[in-house]
Write a protein that holds these residues in place. Structure first.
Motif, PDB file in Angstrom:
ATOM      1  N   UNK A  53       0.800  -1.223   0.000  1.00  0.00           N
ATOM      2  CA  UNK A  53       0.000   0.000   0.000  1.00  0.00           C
ATOM      3  C   UNK A  53       0.838   1.281   0.000  1.00  0.00           C
ATOM      4  N   UNK A  54       2.057   1.235   0.498  1.00  0.00           N
ATOM      5  CA  UNK A  54       2.916   2.423   0.512  1.00  0.00           C
ATOM      6  C   UNK A  54       3.435   2.777  -0.878  1.00  0.00           C
ATOM      7  N   UNK A  55       3.374   1.839  -1.806  1.00  0.00           N
ATOM      8  CA  UNK A  55       3.855   2.093  -3.163  1.00  0.00           C
ATOM      9  C   UNK A  55       2.788   2.724  -4.049  1.00  0.00           C
ATOM     10  N   UNK A  56       1.552   2.752  -3.611  1.00  0.00           N
ATOM     11  CA  UNK A  56       0.461   3.236  -4.450  1.00  0.00           C
ATOM     12  C   UNK A  56       0.462   4.765  -4.617  1.00  0.00           C
ATOM     13  N   UNK A  57       0.650   5.570  -3.561  1.00  0.00           N
ATOM     14  CA  UNK A  57       0.628   7.032  -3.771  1.00  0.00           C
ATOM     15  C   UNK A  57       1.655   7.553  -4.773  1.00  0.00           C
ATOM     16  N   UNK A  58       2.911   7.083  -4.773  1.00  0.00           N
ATOM     17  CA  UNK A  58       3.821   7.565  -5.823  1.00  0.00           C
ATOM     18  C   UNK A  58       3.383   7.155  -7.227  1.00  0.00           C
ATOM     19  N   UNK A  59       2.782   5.980  -7.348  1.00  0.00           N
ATOM     20  CA  UNK A  59       2.275   5.549  -8.650  1.00  0.00           C
ATOM     21  C   UNK A  59       1.112   6.429  -9.102  1.00  0.00           C
ATOM     22  N   UNK A  60       0.246   6.784  -8.161  1.00  0.00           N
ATOM     23  CA  UNK A  60      -0.872   7.678  -8.486  1.00  0.00           C
ATOM     24  C   UNK A  60      -0.355   9.055  -8.891  1.00  0.00           C
ATOM     25  N   UNK A  61       0.657   9.556  -8.192  1.00  0.00           N
ATOM     26  CA  UNK A  61       1.229  10.862  -8.535  1.00  0.00           C
ATOM     27  C   UNK A  61       1.854  10.826  -9.922  1.00  0.00           C
ATOM     28  N   UNK A  62       2.570   9.763 -10.229  1.00  0.00           N
ATOM     29  CA  UNK A  62       3.184   9.638 -11.550  1.00  0.00           C
ATOM     30  C   UNK A  62       2.120   9.544 -12.636  1.00  0.00           C
ATOM     31  N   UNK A  63       1.042   8.806 -12.370  1.00  0.00           N
ATOM     32  CA  UNK A  63      -0.047   8.695 -13.347  1.00  0.00           C
ATOM     33  C   UNK A  63      -0.710  10.050 -13.573  1.00  0.00           C
ATOM     34  N   UNK A  64      -0.920  10.813 -12.515  1.00  0.00           N
ATOM     35  CA  UNK A  64      -1.515  12.145 -12.661  1.00  0.00           C
ATOM     36  C   UNK A  64      -0.594  13.061 -13.448  1.00  0.00           C
TER      37      UNK A  64
END
Length: 91
Positions: A53-64
């Protein structure tokens, strides 16, 4: 341009607003903005995606960020004549 703000910037502002408020546990007395809800949401996403779950926010930021770049590239392509005229007027 109004639709761009409504359908692109609006959801991004809502998501990142919720993210940073819940990350810092600024809950305003509601469970929606609590840190427990933040951890629960990312735990569910982590289980669904089978990842930490800690890896999801950076992935979301990169996708945005990538979506934003693609969107502005499309807008620049659609207004390329106006942009070219603006550059030529400045030179």
């Amino acid at each position: 341009m109004r639709y761009l703000l409504i359908f692109w910037a609006g959801p991004l502002a809502l998501f990142w607003g919720w993210y940073f408020l819940s990350l810092n546990d600024i809950s305003f007395g509601t469970a929606f903005f609590s840190r427990q809800m933040h951890d629960l949401v990312f735990a569910v996403y982590g289980n669904v995606l089978d990842m930490d779950p800690q890896a999801i926010p950076p992935l979301a930021a990169r996708a945005c960020l990538i979506d934003t770049l693609i969107l502005f590239a499309i807008l620049a392509f659609r207004r390329r004549r106006e942009i070219r005229a603006w550059f030529q007027a400045r030179a």
